[in-house]
Design a protein around this motif. Sequence first.
Motif, mmCIF file in Angstrom:
data_model
loop_
_atom_site.group_PDB
_atom_site.id
_atom_site.type_symbol
_atom_site.label_atom_id
_atom_site.label_comp_id
_atom_site.label_asym_id
_atom_site.label_seq_id
_atom_site.Cartn_x
_atom_site.Cartn_y
_atom_site.Cartn_z
ATOM 1 N N ASP A 128 0.820 -1.209 0.000
ATOM 2 C CA ASP A 128 0.000 0.000 0.000
ATOM 3 C C ASP A 128 0.855 1.260 0.000
ATOM 4 O OD1 ASP A 128 1.024 0.110 2.562
ATOM 5 O OD2 ASP A 128 -0.912 -0.052 3.586
ATOM 6 N N TYR A 129 2.139 1.106 -0.305
ATOM 7 C CA TYR A 129 3.074 2.225 -0.229
ATOM 8 C C TYR A 129 2.653 3.398 -1.100
ATOM 9 C CZ TYR A 129 7.453 4.839 -0.770
ATOM 10 O OH TYR A 129 8.392 5.832 -0.811
ATOM 11 N N MET A 130 2.106 3.114 -2.285
ATOM 12 C CA MET A 130 1.759 4.178 -3.216
ATOM 13 C C MET A 130 0.259 4.456 -3.291
ATOM 14 S SD MET A 130 4.641 5.265 -4.270
ATOM 15 C CE MET A 130 3.948 6.464 -5.399
ATOM 16 N N THR A 131 -0.550 3.770 -2.514
ATOM 17 C CA THR A 131 -1.993 3.910 -2.683
ATOM 18 C C THR A 131 -2.580 5.086 -1.910
ATOM 19 O OG1 THR A 131 -2.570 2.461 -0.824
ATOM 20 C CG2 THR A 131 -2.197 1.409 -2.983
ATOM 21 N N SER A 176 -8.210 -8.342 -6.224
ATOM 22 C CA SER A 176 -9.322 -7.447 -5.919
ATOM 23 C C SER A 176 -9.619 -7.440 -4.428
ATOM 24 C CB SER A 176 -10.569 -7.902 -6.670
ATOM 25 O OG SER A 176 -11.667 -7.087 -6.312
ATOM 26 N N PRO A 177 -9.647 -6.259 -3.774
ATOM 27 C CA PRO A 177 -9.826 -6.198 -2.330
ATOM 28 C C PRO A 177 -11.224 -6.544 -1.869
ATOM 29 C CG PRO A 177 -9.756 -3.995 -3.256
ATOM 30 C CD PRO A 177 -9.407 -4.958 -4.369
ATOM 31 N N ALA A 178 -12.240 -6.181 -2.624
ATOM 32 C CA ALA A 178 -13.588 -6.399 -2.134
ATOM 33 C C ALA A 178 -14.480 -7.108 -3.135
ATOM 34 C CB ALA A 178 -14.220 -5.058 -1.749
ATOM 35 N N ASN A 235 -9.185 3.290 -7.444
ATOM 36 C CA ASN A 235 -10.264 2.616 -6.732
ATOM 37 C C ASN A 235 -9.737 1.400 -5.998
ATOM 38 O OD1 ASN A 235 -12.852 2.284 -5.765
ATOM 39 N ND2 ASN A 235 -13.565 1.174 -7.563
ATOM 40 N N VAL A 236 -8.571 1.535 -5.432
ATOM 41 C CA VAL A 236 -7.973 0.418 -4.707
ATOM 42 C C VAL A 236 -8.812 0.044 -3.492
ATOM 43 C CG1 VAL A 236 -6.479 1.843 -3.231
ATOM 44 C CG2 VAL A 236 -5.758 -0.477 -3.855
ATOM 45 N N THR A 237 -9.585 0.988 -2.968
ATOM 46 C CA THR A 237 -10.450 0.700 -1.830
ATOM 47 C C THR A 237 -11.733 0.000 -2.242
ATOM 48 O OG1 THR A 237 -11.456 2.894 -2.012
ATOM 49 C CG2 THR A 237 -9.575 2.672 -0.527
#
Length: 262
Positions: A128-131, A176-178, A235-237
Motif C-alpha cells: 500500500d506504499y503508493m496507494t 481485488s480487495p472487495a 479505486n484500490v479501496t
Amino acid sequence: MCWSVCSGMLAAWMRRQYPHIVSGAVAASAPVGQFPGTPGFTPSAFWEVVTRDATPAGGAPEDCADNVREAFKQLFATGATPEGRQQLQQQCTLCDTLADEGAVKTLAYWVQGAFDAYAMGNYPFPSDYMTGAPGHNLPAWPMRAACKFMTLPPSANTADSPTGVDRLAHFRKSWSPAGKATVPGMSAPHASAGVESGILAPARRLLSSTKAASAGRANEDLVVSLCKAAGMLYNVTGDQSCFKLDLSGPAAGNTGPWDYQV
C-alpha cells in the motif's frame, strides 16, 4: 543517516555539505542529480524508467507501452470536441464533465500519475506504499498488473476463447480487495455475475476481435483500458462509484507535491 526520497536527498546533500558532521548517508530512491543545472541531468530519465517497466525488459507484455502511447493519442484526439469529452467522461467513469481541453490534459495527468505510482511502487509483493490508503494494497508487480489491461493473451483470438477470459478473471480475483466495484479498475462479484459483468464484460468484447494484436485494438477500447489501468490505483479501496480528477496524493503527476518537495 538513512532516508529515502525527499529526506534521502536532504541526507545526501547534508553529507556532502557537512562531511565533518555527517559520517555517511544512505539515500534510497533519492534522485539527487535529477534537477536542472545538475551535471549529467537528463530531463527524460524518470520517464524512461517508467516506460521500461511497461516493456518486456521490465516484465510487462510486449505491446503494453505501445498501446499506452496510442491510448494517450486517442484520448487527446477524442477530447478535442465537446462530444468527444462527453465520450471520455463515460469511458473513464468520471464524476464530472470535462469542460474543455484543459480538463482533458488534467485527465491525462491523472492517468499518468497512476503509471508513475506503479513504477515507483513496482515491488514483487502486494503493497500500500503508493496507494494513499493504508491496508489497501496494489498487487505484486503493479506495472505488470496494469499492463494486463493494455494487452491481450496471445490465445485470446475469438469471443469464445475461455483461455483469455479465464486468465483475466483469475487476475482480477487474485488481487481485488472487495470484489464489489462497478468502475474501471475493479471487479464485479464473479460468483454471481459471471464473465459478462464488471471488468470482464469489456474484456469479452475485446476478446471477440480476431485481431488481438496491438494493430487490431480499437481506439475506443484502448482509452477504456487505459482508464481501467489507472482505476487499479484510484479505486484500490473498491468504494468509488465514479472518479474525480484529484491530483493530490502519491500519484499526483506533474501538478502535485512532487514538484514542491525540494
